[in-house]
Write an enzyme that holds these catalytic residues in place. Sequence first.
Site, PDB file in Angstrom:
ATOM      1  CG  ASP A 172       3.980   3.670   1.719  1.00 54.37           C
ATOM      2  OD1 ASP A 172       3.807   4.068   0.555  1.00 54.37           O
ATOM      3  OD2 ASP A 172       5.101   3.555   2.231  1.00 54.37           O
TER       4      ASP A 172
ATOM      5  CE1 TYR B 102       8.249   3.303  -1.973  1.00 49.35           C
ATOM      6  CE2 TYR B 102       7.708   2.219   0.067  1.00 49.35           C
ATOM      7  CZ  TYR B 102       7.552   3.267  -0.787  1.00 49.35           C
ATOM      8  OH  TYR B 102       6.707   4.274  -0.470  1.00 49.35           O
TER       9      TYR B 102
END
Length: 624
Positions: free
Chosen positions: A378, A466
């Site tokens: 990420d 998310y």
Amino acid sequence: MGRETLALGWAVAATLMLQALAMAEHSPRTPHSKASVFADLSAQELKAVQSFLWSRKELRLEPSRASTIAKNSVFLLEMLLPKKQQVLKFLDNGQRRPVREARAVVFFGAQEHPNITEFAVGPLPQPYYLRELPPRPGHRASWASRPISSVEYVLLNHALQEATKPLHQFFLDTTGFSFHNCQLRCLTFTDVAPRGLASGERRTWFILQRYVEGYFLHPTGLELLVDHSSTNAQDWTVEQVWYNGKFYQSPEELARKYKNGEVDVVVLEDPLPKGKGAESMKDPPLFSSYKPRGDFPSPITGHGPRLVQPQGPGYKLEGNTVLYGGWSFSFRLRSSTGLQVLNVHFGGERIAYEVSVQEAVALYGGHTPAGMQTKYIDVGWGLGTVTHELAPGIDCPDIATFLDALHYYDADDPIRYPRALCLFEMPTGVPLRRHFNSNFDSGFNFYAGLKGQVLVLRTTSTVYNYDYIWDFIFYPNGVMEAKMHATGYVHATFYTPEGLRHGTRLHTHLIGNMHTHLVHYRVDLDVAGTKNSFQTLRMKLENITNPWSPTHHLVQPTLEQTRYPRERQAAFHFRRTLPKYLLFTSPKKNPWGHKRSYRLQIHSMADQVLPPGWQEERAVTWAR
Ligand SMILES: *[C@@H]1O[C@H](CO)[C@@H](O)[C@H](O)[C@H]1NC(C)=O
Ligand SMILES: *[C@@H]1O[C@H](CO)[C@@H](O)[C@H](O)[C@H]1NC(C)=O
Ligand SMILES: [Cu+2]
């Protein structure tokens, strides 16, 4: 103690627990003016670095928004933390303030062999030098694996629309949505990573979805592999197509076979209310929206409980430093990696130099090519920068203090992110400590209880579908906790019967793919000084002759201590039972002769996903 890494799993927390806090020689806390050494760059500083870089003509910079990959641009600016030794000498020994510098990540795309180079720019506030930050040997960031910029997304969107023109009728027939003249019924996509099967590739699988609220849950059954390695978007090509379980060479091949009736087609039901897109009261909300639906026998009505603080907050905020009971710490929201707390003191002594988020990964399994390919790392998706506005009363209590953040990331100016952080005190709902002292005669001698309350510093990262909620929690008794909640939408792929081996069916055409979230924190504890060592305690049973009844054997637990002289030895592998107590220990002793130490508690169900050394695993060696 040097840096330590922890791998923490799904909805997980690491707790640092103070064991034995001795009567500390109370050193005065770090004044606010000194703590600014940890502060993120201000808008003025970011602009000063930006103008300085632009003044260096040899860099031949162009704006980030210039609509090409083949350009030189500043991708990221953030504060470059000075070396720890220098900072400690400044904070503790009154030596000179370390030079303030920025870290600049520059994309050199306008050359035959494009590269990514990192620079230190200083001294702030008026920079006049540029110094290349050399990568660790063998760790040069590869051009091909750089994050996708917003310009590249625009170009990719265009390339996908062009490449799928032959599929226009196919899209309309199977989904009711399309890329052209689509208004309320447009297609969109999710790209997955890594972008290829070997280092140096930039080939991405795209999941085509219907663009409605919660489009992550509306895959159309079509996935496309696009090679976009060239700096010239004209050269990008669709290499493969997957539709409902079968592979095709090109959109043209799928379109042709569809026309000939050779494709196993799945016609999707219409997700939108009937009529012209206007929602009527009778239509149930779209399943992928956040609108509540369904009925409970005892509906929860009204606003629910709220926090009040009639006497104002119990904490004090001075710049980037927080004071709360025995605690003081500084913080920053580092654009590349996320929230960091620094120079953490309790009871007048430093207990940690840094506790910070370093990385988060999500590793998937699936039956569709995108499902099986997904291993999100990420930081490559701007983990620290995707800190969007926190809603009072939902994301944080309404009494919280909300703080803005600045990020200079894939932009040509510092961008202000309002209410990116919040700070609040809250009741834990359970006393910190209590005792009912019975007199054993139907009465009591005394009752005593300590209210359970904590201070929370919170931010979030929304990485596409998310959302991570990042908390650092400070307990009044010296316990500190780092906690991550994962929420948002699942990364989901098109339902195929084989997909059930890798996930759960969530809707007619939807599989929620199995995956593991791993989070990497840096925890640099300095317990009563920097000369810490690591040891563990286990329970070991002893079997002795009972001294007060020699005919009996006595079996009881004893404490077994193990020292780990080398940091490597303290790197515990997954699947081996961890020693029960993990202690970071100072050579200094408390008044009762115990070494002063902090205990690390790991609440995690994380496990190893990939075999060590296997391809992408080498990018997340911290998770071993
Ligand atoms: C990267 O590109 C810059 C600008 O052209 C150049 O000065 C530098 O030497 C390159 N670095 C590497 C390692 O190739
Ligand atoms: C303790 O030691 C005695 C003598 O060796 C043995 O008979 C007994 O089984 C042991 N008990 C346990 C629980 O190991
Ligand atoms: Cu998840």
